[in-house]
Design a protein around this motif. Structure first.
Motif, PDB file in Angstrom:
ATOM      1  N   PRO A  44       0.810  -1.219   0.000  1.00 31.88           N
ATOM      2  CA  PRO A  44       0.000   0.000   0.000  1.00 31.88           C
ATOM      3  C   PRO A  44       0.847   1.275   0.000  1.00 31.88           C
ATOM      4  N   LEU A  45       2.055   1.200   0.528  1.00 26.41           N
ATOM      5  CA  LEU A  45       2.929   2.381   0.505  1.00 26.41           C
ATOM      6  C   LEU A  45       3.361   2.682  -0.934  1.00 26.41           C
ATOM      7  N   LEU A  46       3.685   1.632  -1.687  1.00 27.16           N
ATOM      8  CA  LEU A  46       4.034   1.830  -3.099  1.00 27.16           C
ATOM      9  C   LEU A  46       2.831   2.337  -3.881  1.00 27.16           C
ATOM     10  N   GLY A  47       1.636   1.901  -3.482  1.00 28.70           N
ATOM     11  CA  GLY A  47       0.414   2.304  -4.166  1.00 28.70           C
ATOM     12  C   GLY A  47       0.131   3.784  -4.094  1.00 28.70           C
ATOM     13  N   VAL A  48       0.773   4.478  -3.178  1.00 29.83           N
ATOM     14  CA  VAL A  48       0.589   5.928  -3.064  1.00 29.83           C
ATOM     15  C   VAL A  48       1.206   6.636  -4.273  1.00 29.83           C
ATOM     16  N   LEU A  49       2.219   6.014  -4.881  1.00 33.78           N
ATOM     17  CA  LEU A  49       2.838   6.589  -6.075  1.00 33.78           C
ATOM     18  C   LEU A  49       1.949   6.282  -7.277  1.00 33.78           C
ATOM     19  N   PRO A  50       1.364   7.281  -7.899  1.00 33.70           N
ATOM     20  CA  PRO A  50       0.422   7.035  -9.004  1.00 33.70           C
ATOM     21  C   PRO A  50       1.047   6.211 -10.129  1.00 33.70           C
ATOM     22  N   ASP A  88      -5.555  -7.201  -7.084  1.00 34.17           N
ATOM     23  CA  ASP A  88      -4.848  -6.292  -6.183  1.00 34.17           C
ATOM     24  C   ASP A  88      -4.341  -5.070  -6.946  1.00 34.17           C
ATOM     25  N   ALA A  89      -3.783  -5.296  -8.135  1.00 32.89           N
ATOM     26  CA  ALA A  89      -3.240  -4.184  -8.925  1.00 32.89           C
ATOM     27  C   ALA A  89      -4.341  -3.260  -9.430  1.00 32.89           C
ATOM     28  N   VAL A  90      -5.438  -3.831  -9.920  1.00 31.97           N
ATOM     29  CA  VAL A  90      -6.528  -3.013 -10.461  1.00 31.97           C
ATOM     30  C   VAL A  90      -7.187  -2.204  -9.343  1.00 31.97           C
ATOM     31  N   ALA A  91      -7.535  -2.871  -8.256  1.00 29.29           N
ATOM     32  CA  ALA A  91      -8.183  -2.159  -7.145  1.00 29.29           C
ATOM     33  C   ALA A  91      -7.219  -1.171  -6.503  1.00 29.29           C
ATOM     34  N   GLY A  92      -5.937  -1.559  -6.432  1.00 25.99           N
ATOM     35  CA  GLY A  92      -4.943  -0.676  -5.831  1.00 25.99           C
ATOM     36  C   GLY A  92      -4.691   0.582  -6.639  1.00 25.99           C
ATOM     37  N   ALA A  93      -5.016   0.558  -7.928  1.00 24.39           N
ATOM     38  CA  ALA A  93      -4.781   1.713  -8.792  1.00 24.39           C
ATOM     39  C   ALA A  93      -5.841   2.799  -8.639  1.00 24.39           C
ATOM     40  N   VAL A  94      -6.925   2.505  -7.944  1.00 30.54           N
ATOM     41  CA  VAL A  94      -7.976   3.498  -7.749  1.00 30.54           C
ATOM     42  C   VAL A  94      -7.446   4.585  -6.810  1.00 30.54           C
ATOM     43  N   VAL A  96      -6.863   7.226  -4.025  1.00 33.98           N
ATOM     44  CA  VAL A  96      -7.228   7.385  -2.619  1.00 33.98           C
ATOM     45  C   VAL A  96      -7.600   6.050  -1.963  1.00 33.98           C
ATOM     46  N   VAL A  97      -8.617   5.358  -2.462  1.00 32.38           N
ATOM     47  CA  VAL A  97      -9.048   4.115  -1.803  1.00 32.38           C
ATOM     48  C   VAL A  97      -8.166   2.927  -2.182  1.00 32.38           C
ATOM     49  N   GLY A  98      -7.405   3.016  -3.265  1.00 36.77           N
ATOM     50  CA  GLY A  98      -6.553   1.914  -3.695  1.00 36.77           C
ATOM     51  C   GLY A  98      -5.548   1.473  -2.649  1.00 36.77           C
ATOM     52  N   PRO A  99      -4.762   2.401  -2.101  1.00 35.70           N
ATOM     53  CA  PRO A  99      -3.809   1.993  -1.055  1.00 35.70           C
ATOM     54  C   PRO A  99      -4.494   1.397   0.183  1.00 35.70           C
ATOM     55  N   VAL A 100      -5.686   1.883   0.513  1.00 29.44           N
ATOM     56  CA  VAL A 100      -6.431   1.314   1.640  1.00 29.44           C
ATOM     57  C   VAL A 100      -6.816  -0.128   1.310  1.00 29.44           C
ATOM     58  N   PHE A 101      -7.279  -0.351   0.094  1.00 23.54           N
ATOM     59  CA  PHE A 101      -7.609  -1.694  -0.363  1.00 23.54           C
ATOM     60  C   PHE A 101      -6.373  -2.598  -0.251  1.00 23.54           C
TER      61      PHE A 101
END
Length: 140
Positions: A44-50, A88-94, A96-101
């Protein structure tokens, strides 16, 4: 993750399983929120980077799939693992909510559990086959 599974693996396979567990731990459970039992990893930390963060996390997740394939895990298990990573990748790309997912859906831990279950089933099958072979030898 259950490090005490009863699987007869050679040293190289056991080392591969340990590496997979380590990668899954780092990606999904490496940190604990103070005062809680909630754990999260660098996924989720990496997911913060768009964009790039989710691609990097998915790339790291694929390491577990490659190790599983090298262990001889079944095609159907590999497909399930890839679907976990894709979701995980698709949902994580959303935004704001992606990193939470990503923090809650621990695809890498799930994938290691899939590998462990596959290896346990294979070990049980080999034991049954060996017992059957012994039974046949005794009756002949």
């Amino acid at each position: 993750m259950d490090d005490d599974i009863d699987i007869a693996l050679d040293a190289a396979d056991e080392a591969a399983l340990d590496r997979m567990r380590t990668v899954a731990y780092l990606l999904d459970e490496g940190f604990r929120v103070p005062g809680t039992d909630f754990r999260f990893g660098i996924d989720p930390l990496l997911g913060v980077l768009p964009g790039a963060g989710d691609v990097a996390a998915a790339g790291l997740s694929l390491y577990i799939v490659v190790e599983a394939a090298n262990l001889g895990v079944s095609y159907s298990t590999i497909v399930r693992m890839l679907l976990n990573i894709g979701a995980d990748a698709v949902a994580g790309a959303v935004p704001v909510v992606g990193p939470v997912f990503d923090a809650f859906i621990k695809a890498n831990v799930r994938n290691v559990e899939l590998v462990e279950r596959h290896l346990e089933r294979e070990a049980a099958r080999r034991e049954r086959d060996d017992a059957e072979a012994i039974r046949i030898e005794i009756t002949e």
